[in-house]
Scaffold this active site. Structure first.
Site, mmCIF file in Angstrom:
data_model
loop_
_atom_site.group_PDB
_atom_site.id
_atom_site.type_symbol
_atom_site.label_atom_id
_atom_site.label_comp_id
_atom_site.label_asym_id
_atom_site.label_seq_id
_atom_site.Cartn_x
_atom_site.Cartn_y
_atom_site.Cartn_z
ATOM 1 N N LEU A 120 -0.307 4.787 -0.186
ATOM 2 C CA LEU A 120 0.081 3.274 -0.695
ATOM 3 C C LEU A 120 -0.865 1.365 -0.499
ATOM 4 O O LEU A 120 -0.182 2.246 1.080
ATOM 5 C CB LEU A 120 0.972 2.636 -1.359
ATOM 6 C CG LEU A 120 2.499 3.990 -2.319
ATOM 7 C CD1 LEU A 120 2.151 5.441 -1.844
ATOM 8 C CD2 LEU A 120 3.074 3.984 -2.689
ATOM 9 N N ILE A 178 6.671 9.635 2.487
ATOM 10 C CA ILE A 178 6.436 9.064 4.314
ATOM 11 C C ILE A 178 5.589 7.860 4.909
ATOM 12 O O ILE A 178 5.813 6.825 4.165
ATOM 13 C CB ILE A 178 5.061 10.168 4.002
ATOM 14 C CG1 ILE A 178 5.013 11.160 3.924
ATOM 15 C CG2 ILE A 178 4.340 10.195 5.807
ATOM 16 C CD1 ILE A 178 3.830 12.043 3.936
ATOM 17 N N GLY A 208 4.179 0.301 2.446
ATOM 18 C CA GLY A 208 3.030 0.452 3.108
ATOM 19 C C GLY A 208 3.701 1.985 3.512
ATOM 20 O O GLY A 208 3.990 1.989 4.399
ATOM 21 N N SER A 209 2.673 2.600 3.006
ATOM 22 C CA SER A 209 2.723 4.253 2.693
ATOM 23 C C SER A 209 2.357 5.404 2.051
ATOM 24 O O SER A 209 1.444 4.562 1.680
ATOM 25 C CB SER A 209 4.521 4.531 2.378
ATOM 26 O OG SER A 209 4.551 3.526 1.125
ATOM 27 N N ARG A 210 2.718 6.682 1.734
ATOM 28 C CA ARG A 210 1.862 7.692 1.592
ATOM 29 C C ARG A 210 3.183 8.589 1.027
ATOM 30 O O ARG A 210 4.140 8.764 1.276
ATOM 31 C CB ARG A 210 1.467 8.832 2.141
ATOM 32 C CG ARG A 210 0.843 9.326 2.494
ATOM 33 C CD ARG A 210 -0.221 10.235 3.596
ATOM 34 N NE ARG A 210 -0.520 11.598 3.013
ATOM 35 C CZ ARG A 210 -1.680 12.201 3.398
ATOM 36 N NH1 ARG A 210 -2.393 10.710 4.676
ATOM 37 N NH2 ARG A 210 -2.195 13.275 3.422
#
Length: 240
Positions: A120, A178, A208-210
């Site tokens: 993301l 994450i 911002g991430s995963r």
């Protein structure tokens, strides 16, 4: 001046003249905001109000409020009704399709499972959605680093929250939030025993991430690396 003739079938009650209709059109075009974003938007508006007589301060506050509203947007989604479908738990780019052991804190052993990872960016909607319908069996948080979420090491080294969902057919699907280089706050509103519906919002990661999705053995991903995923709608895989 002569009045413009009214189109056949058009009346004074025509929706095109109805302010309520216009408001509904705006509401349908502008997505709502997740509740986690309200404090940030409020802070920006407060700065704008306090600095209403100072142009740069007023503009800064309004920009901050607008940017926060865009980041915390919570667009409605329509999940598929196909039996056995696993949908993307978040918006973003498919960055990894492989097999890996699920997070150790879930106690599911070291046997690899099919995994689909979504990165993301800061421009993506950051709400997370249930990839399948089912009961929450486990929710585990593990502290860690805040490295770049697009790196392979992020799955094992970064801070994360793992959600294990069991479908009515007994299949376990795992969604892992994450944290990333900028993301420092994972919000998970799901608890053990909760019943989630596919596509239902259960959490959020800030800035911002995963998202890693671990599938039951034998599942076949139907997406490709580089493909854009729409949370709650894009089908990632079919359960065996």
């Amino acid at each position: 001046m002569a009045r413009r003739p009214r189109t056949i079938g058009q009346t004074a009650e025509d929706p095109s003249f109805d302010l309520k209709h216009v408001v509904e059109l705006v509401r349908s075009a502008v997505p709502p905001v997740h509740s986690a974003g309200v404090p940030f938007i409020s802070a920006g508006l407060a700065v704008a109000l306090a600095g209403r007589n100072v142009r740069w301060l007023r503009r800064t506050g309004l920009f901050a409020a607008g940017a926060s509203a865009a980041f915390f947007r919570h667009p409605p989604r329509v999940p598929p009704t196909r039996a056995g479908a696993v949908v993307a738990p978040a918006d973003g780019e498919i960055c990894v399709i492989d097999s890996a052991a699920p997070p150790a804190e879930l106690g599911l052993g070291d046997a690899p499972r099919p995994r689909v990872s979504i990165f993301l960016s800061i421009l993506d909607a950051h709400v997370q959605r249930a990839p399948v319908s089912g009961e929450v069996i486990a929710v585990e948080h593990r502290p860690g680093r805040f490295g770049s979420a697009d790196l392979p090491a992020a799955s094992s080294e970064n801070e994360r929250t793992s959600l294990r969902i069991r479908t009515p057919d007994g299949a376990d699907v795992i969604a892992v939030q994450i944290a990333g280089l900028v993301a420092r706050r994972i919000v998970c509103d799901a608890h053990v025993g909760d019943k989630l519906s596919i596509g239902e919002t259960y959490g959020l990661i800030r800035f911002g991430s995963r998202l890693d999705t671990y599938l039951p053995p034998g599942s076949e991903p139907v997406v490709r690396v580089g493909q854009r995923a729409v949370g709650g709608e894009t089908i990632l895989a079919e359960l065996p």
